[in-house]
Design a protein around this motif. Sequence first.
Motif, PDB file in Angstrom:
ATOM      1  N   VAL A 565       0.757  -1.124  -0.003  1.00 10.30           N
ATOM      2  CA  VAL A 565      -0.008  -0.190  -0.106  1.00 10.30           C
ATOM      3  C   VAL A 565       0.734   1.195   0.131  1.00 10.30           C
ATOM      4  N   ASP A 574       3.410   1.423   5.049  1.00  9.91           N
ATOM      5  CA  ASP A 574       2.170   0.884   5.197  1.00  9.91           C
ATOM      6  C   ASP A 574       2.313  -0.618   4.266  1.00  9.91           C
ATOM      7  N   HIS A 576       0.646  -3.422   4.181  1.00  6.01           N
ATOM      8  CA  HIS A 576      -0.325  -4.163   3.489  1.00  6.01           C
ATOM      9  C   HIS A 576      -0.018  -4.382   2.137  1.00  6.01           C
ATOM     10  N   CYS A 578      -1.719  -4.761  -1.450  1.00 10.59           N
ATOM     11  CA  CYS A 578      -2.520  -4.107  -2.269  1.00 10.59           C
ATOM     12  C   CYS A 578      -3.673  -5.058  -2.720  1.00 10.59           C
ATOM     13  N   ARG A 579      -4.843  -4.823  -2.424  1.00 11.43           N
ATOM     14  CA  ARG A 579      -5.882  -5.918  -2.923  1.00 11.43           C
ATOM     15  C   ARG A 579      -6.921  -5.259  -3.963  1.00 11.43           C
ATOM     16  N   LYS A 581      -8.209  -1.878  -6.875  1.00 11.03           N
ATOM     17  CA  LYS A 581      -8.735  -0.306  -6.869  1.00 11.03           C
ATOM     18  C   LYS A 581      -9.571   0.053  -5.757  1.00 11.03           C
ATOM     19  N   ASN A 582     -10.137  -0.912  -5.018  1.00 10.83           N
ATOM     20  CA  ASN A 582     -11.201  -0.558  -4.188  1.00 10.83           C
ATOM     21  C   ASN A 582     -10.431  -0.219  -2.884  1.00 10.83           C
ATOM     22  N   GLN A 583      -9.007  -0.265  -2.651  1.00 16.33           N
ATOM     23  CA  GLN A 583      -8.278  -0.076  -1.603  1.00 16.33           C
ATOM     24  C   GLN A 583      -7.868   1.320  -1.845  1.00 16.33           C
ATOM     25  N   PRO A 584      -7.723   2.250  -0.797  1.00 16.60           N
ATOM     26  CA  PRO A 584      -7.002   3.466  -0.766  1.00 16.60           C
ATOM     27  C   PRO A 584      -5.842   3.637  -1.576  1.00 16.60           C
ATOM     28  N   CYS A 587      -2.669   2.238  -4.133  1.00 20.25           N
ATOM     29  CA  CYS A 587      -3.212   0.908  -4.856  1.00 20.25           C
ATOM     30  C   CYS A 587      -3.753   0.989  -6.153  1.00 20.25           C
ATOM     31  N   ASP A 608      -2.165  -6.537  10.114  1.00 21.10           N
ATOM     32  CA  ASP A 608      -3.204  -6.479  10.999  1.00 21.10           C
ATOM     33  C   ASP A 608      -2.957  -6.967  12.286  1.00 21.10           C
TER      34      ASP A 608
END
Length: 618
Positions: A565, A574, A576, A578-579, A581-584, A587, A608
């Motif tokens: 991210v 950060d 995390h 990336c999952r 386009k819905n992730q901020p 990403c 997390d």
Amino acid sequence: MKSAVRRALVRILFPALFLVWLADSSLPLATASPQSSSAGQTIHDNAASGGNFDGPAELPRVYVSSAISETPAPGQVRFIHTGDDLQEVLNNASCGDTIKLQEGASFPGRFHLPAKRCDDSHWIVIRTSASDDSLPPEGTRITPCYAGVASLPGRPDFHCSLVKNVMARITFATKGGYGPIIFASGANHYRLVGLEITRDSSGATISNLAGPEVDGVSDHIIFDRVWVHGTAQDETTRGVFLTGTRFMAIVDSYFSDFHCVSVSGSCTDAQAIAGGAGDHPMGPFKIVNNFLEAAGENIIFGGAAATATPADIEIRHNHFFKPMIWMPGQPGFIGGASGRPFVVKNLFEIKNAQRVLFEGNILENSWGGVGQNGFGIVLTPKNQMPNVCPLCRVTDITLRYTAIRHVATGIVISNTPSGSGGTATAGERYSLHDLVFEDIDGERYKGFGSFAMVVSNGPPLRDVKIDHVTAFPPRVSFNVGSDRDTPPAGNFTFINSILSAGKLEVTSTGGQQNCAYGAGQLGPVGVLKNCFSSLAFTHNAIIGPTRPWPTGNFFPKNEDAIGFVNYNHGKDGDYHLCRGKNQPSPCKDVSPYLHAGTDGKDLGADIDAVAAATSGAN
């Protein structure tokens, strides 16, 4: 001669007497499973990791109970004012009494906690006279705000809502030695609450601010919401000394200014908390939700003569910290009165301990140049010179859900003989998972710039599992070594992790007889093959390699290819994955390393879970 005979008898008889005492059902000792911590965080269910094991490591068998509700004091309340004889009151107190020291008052001296026949239903509480409402609630870490100190240079903000001295101050004013709190041999069932425990600025070297008398034994002592500290430039060797103690808890407290001065000083290693020496049984210990500051090692177990090993140690939700103002060349630098810097070493070190759960901690700042290279975590069973601890061991160590930051090297796993050739008993069964190592910087912090140093020269290193780790070493991923004449490290596992290869990738610890000699020609595959037996090295994302690594891994060309991210140069990022386009932002694409582990989980640490375990620790 008589004292030697007495010590020998104690060594022979104490274990047998302890077993009898342990079997006495009238003396409940500890919980059989983890409870909610004083910080309000519950540790992970052991059953999820296979009963009382986490991978190869056995977890603690017992845990210390430290809640106020479990330390009743139904006796008299005794008020102590400035000028009163505190030692006389301690001597005359009955089990179950509460001794209230005048808030804001100072009590200079050297005070012994006497041995009394107390039990789990009749504790002696020594506390400030301030009301409970004046202190942070149980389970909340105290800060110097409660001693009227709004801030300390170079330390994290206390976030004081009110600065008022509601603590009682116990101070050691003697020229050298140890104190002000001494556990008489046999002392038991004491709880200390809302106290400032310190020393004066005499220029003398003070060893333990709190601990047992020489060769003494004590048990069931709790430090709860206390500020234990030295002075800004004097040498204070350690805060609480746990050698010879059992069923000890240090919770919700603040430790600061433990340091020794280089070259001109009288001591070498300073610690906030230390233990693991001597001949008496030690543990279980609970060290939960504390700020722990020291120049040498913030916590260490071992490093001295011992015939016993502390066991069942819970270390959770603490902030290990060394102020950067102790580093030469930094703005606001402070050292000893001579101007010499303090001797800085490691954040957490074990040389003699077994069944340790280290979870949800934040470790910050370690550097080399004064004393040694700077390391975050050191696991090294050590038979100290001249072979005074052949029974020492480091076994069943679980490190999980922890963040390590601003260090020259992340972790050292090293089984090596002492300078005189003596080896310890064992160094084995380590479980390391869900750890984040960021801002590893060998140049700034004066060290190797490596993720891990792994050495097996005796006793043989075996059964190490490193799983779901995220680390960004700039120079070396693994620094490896063992003599060709010794067995290679056995059953070593490194899986499911995200690791920068580093400029030099895999290197040798040195010497022509080293299994990694010629690492530049051998490459990572050759070094790993030579130095480890029963090796599992798979399903890792090794970032930016230029040499061949074992097959079954992934080789992204750089950190951006991982799909973090926000990588942010491996500093306060950060991590995390990336999952989509819905992730901020930023990403845009899905990370290729989602669900890529051997267990179907994302590669790297569970960010997390690390965030939840460390929330509020700093």
